[in-house]
Design an enzyme around this catalytic site. Structure first.
Site, PDB file in Angstrom:
ATOM      1  N   ARG A 144     -11.783   9.767 -23.528  1.00 12.78           N
ATOM      2  CA  ARG A 144     -10.745   9.772 -22.510  1.00 12.78           C
ATOM      3  C   ARG A 144      -9.380   9.861 -23.177  1.00 12.78           C
ATOM      4  NH1 ARG A 144     -10.438   3.536 -20.294  1.00 12.78           N
ATOM      5  NH2 ARG A 144      -8.807   4.456 -19.018  1.00 12.78           N
TER       6      ARG A 144
ATOM      7  N   SER B  41       7.300  -9.397  -6.667  1.00  9.23           N
ATOM      8  CA  SER B  41       7.019  -8.901  -5.319  1.00  9.23           C
ATOM      9  C   SER B  41       5.607  -9.279  -4.877  1.00  9.23           C
ATOM     10  CB  SER B  41       7.199  -7.380  -5.295  1.00  9.23           C
ATOM     11  OG  SER B  41       6.545  -6.821  -4.198  1.00  9.23           O
ATOM     12  N   SER B  42       4.625  -9.059  -5.755  1.00 17.78           N
ATOM     13  CA  SER B  42       3.231  -9.365  -5.401  1.00 17.78           C
ATOM     14  C   SER B  42       3.033 -10.852  -5.175  1.00 17.78           C
ATOM     15  CB  SER B  42       2.286  -8.928  -6.518  1.00 17.78           C
ATOM     16  OG  SER B  42       2.328  -7.553  -6.669  1.00 17.78           O
TER      17      SER B  42
ATOM     18  N   SER C 111     -15.717  -4.239   6.663  1.00 19.82           N
ATOM     19  CA  SER C 111     -16.425  -5.240   7.460  1.00 19.82           C
ATOM     20  C   SER C 111     -15.886  -5.323   8.889  1.00 19.82           C
ATOM     21  CB  SER C 111     -16.329  -6.617   6.801  1.00 19.82           C
ATOM     22  OG  SER C 111     -16.868  -6.571   5.502  1.00 19.82           O
TER      23      SER C 111
ATOM     24  N   TRP D 129      -2.077   2.788 -19.205  1.00 21.92           N
ATOM     25  CA  TRP D 129      -1.597   1.708 -18.342  1.00 21.92           C
ATOM     26  C   TRP D 129      -1.913   0.329 -18.938  1.00 21.92           C
ATOM     27  CZ3 TRP D 129      -3.922  -2.165 -15.173  1.00 21.92           C
ATOM     28  CH2 TRP D 129      -5.314  -2.227 -15.237  1.00 21.92           C
TER      29      TRP D 129
ATOM     30  N   HIS E 211       0.596   7.672 -14.251  1.00 16.17           N
ATOM     31  CA  HIS E 211      -0.367   7.893 -13.169  1.00 16.17           C
ATOM     32  C   HIS E 211      -1.103   6.589 -12.844  1.00 16.17           C
ATOM     33  CE1 HIS E 211      -3.844   9.352 -10.912  1.00 16.17           C
ATOM     34  NE2 HIS E 211      -4.625   8.798 -11.814  1.00 16.17           N
TER      35      HIS E 211
ATOM     36  N   THR F 258     -21.965  -8.537  -4.596  1.00 19.05           N
ATOM     37  CA  THR F 258     -21.616  -7.189  -4.146  1.00 19.05           C
ATOM     38  C   THR F 258     -22.802  -6.552  -3.425  1.00 19.05           C
ATOM     39  OG1 THR F 258     -20.294  -7.062  -6.153  1.00 19.05           O
ATOM     40  CG2 THR F 258     -20.509  -5.055  -4.898  1.00 19.05           C
TER      41      THR F 258
ATOM     42  N   HIS G 218      -9.054  -7.719 -15.097  1.00 13.47           N
ATOM     43  CA  HIS G 218     -10.290  -7.668 -14.323  1.00 13.47           C
ATOM     44  C   HIS G 218     -10.125  -8.222 -12.916  1.00 13.47           C
ATOM     45  CE1 HIS G 218     -14.360  -6.626 -13.631  1.00 13.47           C
ATOM     46  NE2 HIS G 218     -14.348  -7.689 -12.854  1.00 13.47           N
TER      47      HIS G 218
ATOM     48  N   HIS H 215     -15.714  -7.926 -21.027  1.00 14.63           N
ATOM     49  CA  HIS H 215     -16.586  -6.731 -20.998  1.00 14.63           C
ATOM     50  C   HIS H 215     -15.773  -5.467 -21.272  1.00 14.63           C
ATOM     51  CE1 HIS H 215     -16.017  -6.760 -16.328  1.00 14.63           C
ATOM     52  NE2 HIS H 215     -15.003  -6.186 -16.916  1.00 14.63           N
ATOM     53  N   HIS H 216     -14.442  -5.592 -21.273  1.00 18.66           N
ATOM     54  CA  HIS H 216     -13.604  -4.451 -21.641  1.00 18.66           C
ATOM     55  C   HIS H 216     -13.431  -4.357 -23.156  1.00 18.66           C
ATOM     56  CE1 HIS H 216     -12.285  -3.638 -17.484  1.00 18.66           C
ATOM     57  NE2 HIS H 216     -12.437  -4.932 -17.337  1.00 18.66           N
TER      58      HIS H 216
ATOM     59  N   LYS I 119     -23.094  -7.790   0.057  1.00 10.42           N
ATOM     60  CA  LYS I 119     -22.164  -7.132   0.988  1.00 10.42           C
ATOM     61  C   LYS I 119     -22.702  -5.780   1.434  1.00 10.42           C
ATOM     62  CE  LYS I 119     -17.878  -8.127   0.916  1.00 10.42           C
ATOM     63  NZ  LYS I 119     -17.898  -9.386   1.650  1.00 10.42           N
TER      64      LYS I 119
ATOM     65  N   ASP J  37       4.361 -13.894  13.713  1.00  9.24           N
ATOM     66  CA  ASP J  37       4.828 -13.087  12.588  1.00  9.24           C
ATOM     67  C   ASP J  37       4.229 -13.693  11.321  1.00  9.24           C
ATOM     68  OD1 ASP J  37       6.460 -11.607  10.649  1.00  9.24           O
ATOM     69  OD2 ASP J  37       7.743 -11.141  12.349  1.00  9.24           O
TER      70      ASP J  37
ATOM     71  N   GLU K 159      -7.536  -8.142 -11.330  1.00  6.72           N
ATOM     72  CA  GLU K 159      -6.698  -7.124 -10.691  1.00  6.72           C
ATOM     73  C   GLU K 159      -7.552  -6.038 -10.034  1.00  6.72           C
ATOM     74  OE1 GLU K 159      -3.526  -6.693 -10.031  1.00  6.72           O
ATOM     75  OE2 GLU K 159      -3.662  -4.593  -9.414  1.00  6.72           O
TER      76      GLU K 159
ATOM     77  N   TYR L  47     -10.367  -6.402  -8.766  1.00 15.08           N
ATOM     78  CA  TYR L  47     -10.951  -6.966  -7.538  1.00 15.08           C
ATOM     79  C   TYR L  47      -9.888  -7.128  -6.469  1.00 15.08           C
ATOM     80  CZ  TYR L  47     -15.228  -7.715 -10.146  1.00 15.08           C
ATOM     81  OH  TYR L  47     -16.360  -7.524 -10.883  1.00 15.08           O
TER      82      TYR L  47
HETATM   83 CU   CU1 Z   1     -13.482  -5.650 -15.811  1.00 14.28          CU
END
Ligand code: CU1
Length: 526
Positions: free
Chosen positions: A447, A166-167, A265, A138, A73, A325, A250, A299-300, A328, A102, A252, A254
């Site tokens: 979790r 690909s990315s 925006s 994941w 998932h 943030t 992290h 922080h993880h 914004k 293009d 990722e 963002y």
């Molecule tokens: Cu993070």
């Protein structure tokens, strides 16, 4: 195609049209269709998860399958749904909004898309492999992943490499397009804000996807070639895996939110009939968030054991992210302030995004506080937090973008009635689903478990009911999209929202560059 041969017809022509296409609009459409298809695949998995958790003692799936489901998932939502959908927006909107014919590398563009279905075919095939699919979550933490027996883990590694390629290719293409293909006179600072959000996102992708590729390769060599990167017995350290993974992970997250900022925006000024407030500060805020994303990863890992000074560093840098943030969010609200607001479907989703994403940001701030994090770590509070950011945040922004740009893409407005129904059902059900998770987490529910103690029953029942309402609400969206694509809804004029809805610049603040009748001469930067 060679012109010496008659053009193929029928099914072959159809396959060739989509398989060989180098047109940014076609590829954008493919990305969007693929992304939303994967959204439904991964969403279906989450409904099985929620059904399993509907009440204590359910035995819908066995615990091993449950672990595979949460793993797939997460991976499918991130790599299969959210990233490709944003890439679809990028492909459609970037060339159009900067006046390029293009993307810079159209054939590369074709390849970046078509790697995806094959990468995903490999990832999905792990579900049916002998010994069971990958069941690590994941994040694929070592030593669980390096000691995991079934070959599905190796196939997962291969598929992650393919998706990573690909990315990276897509990111290179976007950067080259934005740096080299802007219309004459459009300086970098004049570039539309959605394009700005994407150029920063693309640099993040190029910076961190190789880190993930390296990490899973080390995992592979630990599994099969006798290395001990993450193995204590051989002189390695499992914590190294967490550092490497979150140095990718992290930024990722963002990558999954910056394009959303860009979409919002674009939409908020249109339906406020005002230019974006603090445009330059918006650009610098995006840049600032991107830079900060590289110095917050641990922080993880607060509970994994680290020096007090290290903990304080990561705690403060993480809290620092809330400054750009906050800028914004302030600017979006200031854009709306004293604007001539109307709430068509895209604007509803945009305002919903701002409110919900702010909630996700606030719980993120709570998680950033190291001593408090010891309470939240590995509980449903974390699950609630990032689903507010990614479902009530990112996903709502995607719906906002689709409703906003469909008139441009298809020439038809989406049905407003169905759009609004979709919005309200989604907004209410998303809160019924994820709000209780915060309280479950604070009460101590861990979790990634397939069952739980009796005292968590009520909130879990609510979350399951909410998840199913949310799931069914998305069928309205699909129906609306099919109707719009077939031209069964209101026809949209060329300047969709402006013309038909009387959206003009009604305030005294200066209009943006592209609305000037006599554009001032701006020196092109090279
Ligand atoms: Cu993070």
């Amino acid at each position: 195609m060679s012109h010496d041969h008659p053009a193929p017809k029928g099914f072959i022509a159809y396959i060739q049209r989509w398989l060989f296409t180098t047109n940014h609009k076609d590829i954008g459409t493919l990305y969007l269709l693929f992304g939303f298809a994967m959204f439904f695949v991964a969403g279906f998995m989450s409904l099985i998860i929620r059904a399993q958790l509907a009440q204590p003692g359910m035995q819908l799936v066995n615990p091993a399958t449950y672990n595979v489901l949460i793993t797939m998932h997460g991976l499918t939502m991130i790599f299969g749904a959210l990233m490709p959908i944003f890439a679809g927006f990028a492909n459609w909107q970037i060339p159009l909004s900067i006046g390029a014919p293009d993307m810079a590398f159209p054939r590369l563009n074709n390849w970046s898309f078509w790697l995806l279905p094959f990468g995903f075919a490999i990832m999905m095939s792990t579900l049916f492999m002998e010994g069971g699919g990958p069941s690590t979550g994941w994040t694929m933490y070592a030593p669980l992943s390096t000691n995991y027996g079934p070959p599905s883990m190796d196939f997962l590694i291969v598929s992650i490499h393919i998706l990573g390629i690909s990315s990276i290719l897509a990111a290179i293409n976007i950067i080259a397009t934005l740096l080299n293909c802007r219309a004459p006179g459009m300086s970098l600072m004049n570039m539309p804000i959605f394009s700005w959000s994407w150029i920063v996102t693309a640099f993040l992708l190029i910076a961190v996807m190789p880190v993930l590729a390296g990490t899973v390769t080390m995992m592979l060599t630990d599994r099969h070639f006798g290395t001990s990167f993450f193995n204590v017995a051989g002189g390695g350290d499992p914590l190294l895996f967490q550092h490497l993974f979150w140095f990718f992970g992290h930024p990722e997250v963002y990558i999954l939110i910056l394009p959303a900022f860009g979409i919002i925006s674009e939409i908020v000024p249109t339906f406020s009939r005002k230019p974006l407030f603090g445009r330059t500060s918006m650009i610098y805020a995006i840049l600032c968030i991107a830079v900060l994303s590289f110095i917050v990863w641990a922080h993880h890992m607060f509970t994994a054991g680290m020096l007090l000074g290290t903990m304080l560093f990561f705690m403060y840098t993480t809290m620092l992210v809330s400054v750009p943030t906050g800028i914004k969010v302030f600017n979006w609200v200031a854009t709306m302030y004293r604007g001539a607001l109307t709430f068509e479907t895209p604007m509803l989703f945009a305002v919903g995004f701002i409110a919900m994403f702010t909630l996700g940001g606030l719980t993120g701030l709570m998680l950033a506080i190291a001593p408090a994090d010891f309470q939240y770590q590995d509980t449903y509070f974390v699950v609630g937090h990032f689903h507010y950011a990614l479902v009530a945040g990112t996903l709502l922004s995607m719906f906002a973008g689709v409703y906003y740009w469909m008139p441009k893409w298809t020439g038809y407005y989406c049905s407003e009635f169905m759009g609004k129904l979709h919005f309200w059902l989604s907004l209410i059900s998303v809160n019924i689903t994820f709000m209780p998770m915060h309280f479950l987490g604070l009460a101590g529910m861990p979790r990634r478990i397939p069952d739980y103690a009796l005292q968590f029953a009520d909130f879990n029942a609510w979350a399951t009911v909410g998840a199913f309402i949310f799931g069914f609400a998305q069928l309205i969206f699909v129906y609306n999209m099919i109707k719009t694509m077939r031209g069964k809804t209101e026809k949209a004029p060329k300047k969709a929202w402006e013309a038909a809805h009387g959206l003009e610049w009604t305030v005294a603040s200066p209009a943006p560059y592209h609305t000037f009748t006599n554009p001032p001469k701006i020196k092109a930067d090279t």
